[in-house]
Design a protein around this motif. Structure first.
Motif, PDB file in Angstrom:
ATOM      1  N   PHE A   8       0.868  -1.172   0.000  1.00 57.37           N
ATOM      2  CA  PHE A   8       0.000   0.000   0.000  1.00 57.37           C
ATOM      3  C   PHE A   8       0.904   1.220   0.000  1.00 57.37           C
ATOM      4  O   PHE A   8       2.054   1.130   0.418  1.00 57.37           O
ATOM      5  N   ILE A   9       0.395   2.347  -0.454  1.00 51.97           N
ATOM      6  CA  ILE A   9       1.203   3.558  -0.363  1.00 51.97           C
ATOM      7  C   ILE A   9       0.493   4.595   0.485  1.00 51.97           C
ATOM      8  O   ILE A   9      -0.739   4.682   0.504  1.00 51.97           O
ATOM      9  N   ALA A  10       1.309   5.358   1.205  1.00 54.82           N
ATOM     10  CA  ALA A  10       0.806   6.426   2.072  1.00 54.82           C
ATOM     11  C   ALA A  10       1.686   7.646   1.856  1.00 54.82           C
ATOM     12  O   ALA A  10       2.861   7.642   2.213  1.00 54.82           O
ATOM     13  N   MET A  11       1.108   8.653   1.249  1.00 60.30           N
ATOM     14  CA  MET A  11       1.832   9.890   1.019  1.00 60.30           C
ATOM     15  C   MET A  11       1.539  10.861   2.157  1.00 60.30           C
ATOM     16  O   MET A  11       0.457  10.845   2.734  1.00 60.30           O
ATOM     17  N   ARG A  12       2.492  11.683   2.460  1.00 60.57           N
ATOM     18  CA  ARG A  12       2.359  12.568   3.616  1.00 60.57           C
ATOM     19  C   ARG A  12       1.560  13.831   3.318  1.00 60.57           C
ATOM     20  O   ARG A  12       0.790  14.279   4.142  1.00 60.57           O
ATOM     21  N   TYR A  13       1.768  14.433   2.132  1.00 62.40           N
ATOM     22  CA  TYR A  13       1.179  15.749   1.910  1.00 62.40           C
ATOM     23  C   TYR A  13       0.198  15.839   0.751  1.00 62.40           C
ATOM     24  O   TYR A  13      -0.332  16.902   0.469  1.00 62.40           O
ATOM     25  N   TRP A  14      -0.035  14.721   0.056  1.00 59.28           N
ATOM     26  CA  TRP A  14      -1.071  14.706  -0.982  1.00 59.28           C
ATOM     27  C   TRP A  14      -1.526  13.276  -1.190  1.00 59.28           C
ATOM     28  O   TRP A  14      -0.901  12.337  -0.729  1.00 59.28           O
ATOM     29  N   HIS A  15      -2.567  13.084  -1.897  1.00 52.83           N
ATOM     30  CA  HIS A  15      -3.220  11.790  -2.081  1.00 52.83           C
ATOM     31  C   HIS A  15      -2.286  10.765  -2.718  1.00 52.83           C
ATOM     32  O   HIS A  15      -1.525  11.146  -3.601  1.00 52.83           O
ATOM     33  N   PRO A  16      -2.395   9.538  -2.327  1.00 53.14           N
ATOM     34  CA  PRO A  16      -3.232   8.936  -1.288  1.00 53.14           C
ATOM     35  C   PRO A  16      -2.584   9.079   0.103  1.00 53.14           C
ATOM     36  O   PRO A  16      -1.411   8.766   0.293  1.00 53.14           O
ATOM     37  N   PHE A  17      -3.362   9.568   1.030  1.00 55.69           N
ATOM     38  CA  PHE A  17      -2.898   9.796   2.394  1.00 55.69           C
ATOM     39  C   PHE A  17      -2.878   8.498   3.202  1.00 55.69           C
ATOM     40  O   PHE A  17      -3.435   7.473   2.788  1.00 55.69           O
ATOM     41  N   ALA A  18      -2.257   8.566   4.369  1.00 55.88           N
ATOM     42  CA  ALA A  18      -2.153   7.405   5.263  1.00 55.88           C
ATOM     43  C   ALA A  18      -3.528   6.895   5.689  1.00 55.88           C
ATOM     44  O   ALA A  18      -3.706   5.687   5.879  1.00 55.88           O
ATOM     45  N   ASP A  19      -4.503   7.772   5.835  1.00 55.74           N
ATOM     46  CA  ASP A  19      -5.853   7.333   6.235  1.00 55.74           C
ATOM     47  C   ASP A  19      -6.419   6.315   5.249  1.00 55.74           C
ATOM     48  O   ASP A  19      -7.016   5.324   5.642  1.00 55.74           O
ATOM     49  N   ARG A  20      -6.222   6.575   3.966  1.00 61.66           N
ATOM     50  CA  ARG A  20      -6.726   5.658   2.935  1.00 61.66           C
ATOM     51  C   ARG A  20      -6.015   4.307   3.021  1.00 61.66           C
ATOM     52  O   ARG A  20      -6.658   3.251   2.957  1.00 61.66           O
ATOM     53  N   ALA A  21      -4.704   4.332   3.169  1.00 67.91           N
ATOM     54  CA  ALA A  21      -3.948   3.080   3.289  1.00 67.91           C
ATOM     55  C   ALA A  21      -4.366   2.310   4.531  1.00 67.91           C
ATOM     56  O   ALA A  21      -4.556   1.084   4.485  1.00 67.91           O
ATOM     57  N   ALA A  22      -4.544   2.997   5.632  1.00 66.98           N
ATOM     58  CA  ALA A  22      -4.927   2.338   6.888  1.00 66.98           C
ATOM     59  C   ALA A  22      -6.300   1.668   6.757  1.00 66.98           C
ATOM     60  O   ALA A  22      -6.487   0.530   7.194  1.00 66.98           O
ATOM     61  N   ARG A  23      -7.258   2.369   6.143  1.00 67.00           N
ATOM     62  CA  ARG A  23      -8.580   1.762   5.953  1.00 67.00           C
ATOM     63  C   ARG A  23      -8.500   0.533   5.058  1.00 67.00           C
ATOM     64  O   ARG A  23      -9.131  -0.495   5.327  1.00 67.00           O
ATOM     65  N   ALA A  24      -7.700   0.616   3.988  1.00 72.49           N
ATOM     66  CA  ALA A  24      -7.568  -0.517   3.069  1.00 72.49           C
ATOM     67  C   ALA A  24      -6.892  -1.708   3.759  1.00 72.49           C
ATOM     68  O   ALA A  24      -7.292  -2.860   3.560  1.00 72.49           O
ATOM     69  N   ILE A  25      -5.908  -1.436   4.588  1.00 77.57           N
ATOM     70  CA  ILE A  25      -5.213  -2.499   5.316  1.00 77.57           C
ATOM     71  C   ILE A  25      -6.143  -3.141   6.337  1.00 77.57           C
ATOM     72  O   ILE A  25      -6.177  -4.365   6.484  1.00 77.57           O
ATOM     73  N   ARG A  26      -6.916  -2.338   7.002  1.00 77.64           N
ATOM     74  CA  ARG A  26      -7.887  -2.862   7.978  1.00 77.64           C
ATOM     75  C   ARG A  26      -8.904  -3.757   7.264  1.00 77.64           C
ATOM     76  O   ARG A  26      -9.217  -4.862   7.711  1.00 77.64           O
ATOM     77  N   GLN A  27      -9.416  -3.289   6.139  1.00 82.22           N
ATOM     78  CA  GLN A  27     -10.406  -4.055   5.376  1.00 82.22           C
ATOM     79  C   GLN A  27      -9.801  -5.359   4.859  1.00 82.22           C
ATOM     80  O   GLN A  27     -10.465  -6.401   4.854  1.00 82.22           O
ATOM     81  N   TRP A  28      -8.538  -5.337   4.439  1.00 83.91           N
ATOM     82  CA  TRP A  28      -7.868  -6.530   3.925  1.00 83.91           C
ATOM     83  C   TRP A  28      -7.594  -7.531   5.040  1.00 83.91           C
ATOM     84  O   TRP A  28      -7.541  -8.731   4.811  1.00 83.91           O
ATOM     85  N   GLY A  29      -7.426  -7.041   6.269  1.00 87.07           N
ATOM     86  CA  GLY A  29      -7.209  -7.925   7.402  1.00 87.07           C
ATOM     87  C   GLY A  29      -5.768  -8.355   7.593  1.00 87.07           C
ATOM     88  O   GLY A  29      -5.493  -9.529   7.880  1.00 87.07           O
TER      89      GLY A  29
END
Length: 180
Positions: free
Chosen positions: A91-112
């Motif tokens: 997954f990728i998490a960019m600090r100052y523009w999309h895709p942000f860490a929130d998106r990666a965290a939600r995707a990781i949570r959903q993936w399990g």
């Protein structure tokens, strides 16, 4: 087999001319970049981003109006998935523009994911890059309710392969330098 999530982290970059100013605002409003209290930090961030945006837009226009950092990081993530195989997703998490860490965290949570490895793509440690990205990840992971064990692989300035690659680039540049 355990499901491993690898999070590639970087600064990010604007994905359009319209995104340049908000990207710069996000950058300069980070407490790790300007360590003043709000609202002073926000005012300074707004001032810098609005003044710097026209110049930055001209620079980004020369490379297609967008930073190549996100597409390049996506390509690295896909290549790393192939190299690691098994139950690994990147997954990728960019600090100052999309895709942000929130998106990666939600995707990781959903993936399990059973375990998470954070991989900042900055070769050296800095509070303004690595520490800021890791702190942002931990905030996002908490918000997403992630409880999986998380490990950070950080910083490679003293790794022999990194040093050799930098030295090789310096030698090539010096060889191309005109002699007097």
């Amino acid at each position: 087999m355990a499901k491993l999530a690898v999070v590639l982290m970087s600064l990010g970059g604007p994905d359009s001319a319209a995104a340049v100013e908000p990207f710069l605002y996000n950058l300069f409003s980070d407490r790790a970049i300007i360590s003043l209290p709000n609202p002073l930090r926000w005012f300074i961030a707004k001032t810098i981003s609005s003044r710097r945006a026209p110049i930055a837009r001209q620079i980004y226009a020369r490379i297609g109006n967008a930073s190549p950092l996100v597409p390049n990081t996506e390509a690295q993530a896909r290549a790393l998935e192939v190299a690691l195989s098994g139950e690994t997703r990147c997954f990728i998490a960019m600090r100052y523009w999309h895709p942000f860490a929130d998106r990666a965290a939600r995707a990781i949570r959903q993936w399990g994911a059973d375990e998470i490895v954070l991989l900042p793509l900055y070769p050296q440690f800095s509070t303004t890059t690595t520490a800021s990205s890791l702190a942002d990840w931990h905030r996002a992971a908490k918000r997403a309710g992630i409880a999986a064990p998380t490990y950070a692989l950080c910083c490679a300035p003293d790794e022999p392969g990194f040093i050799a690659a930098v030295a090789d680039n310096i030698e090539k540049a010096l060889a191309a330098w005109p002699s007097e």
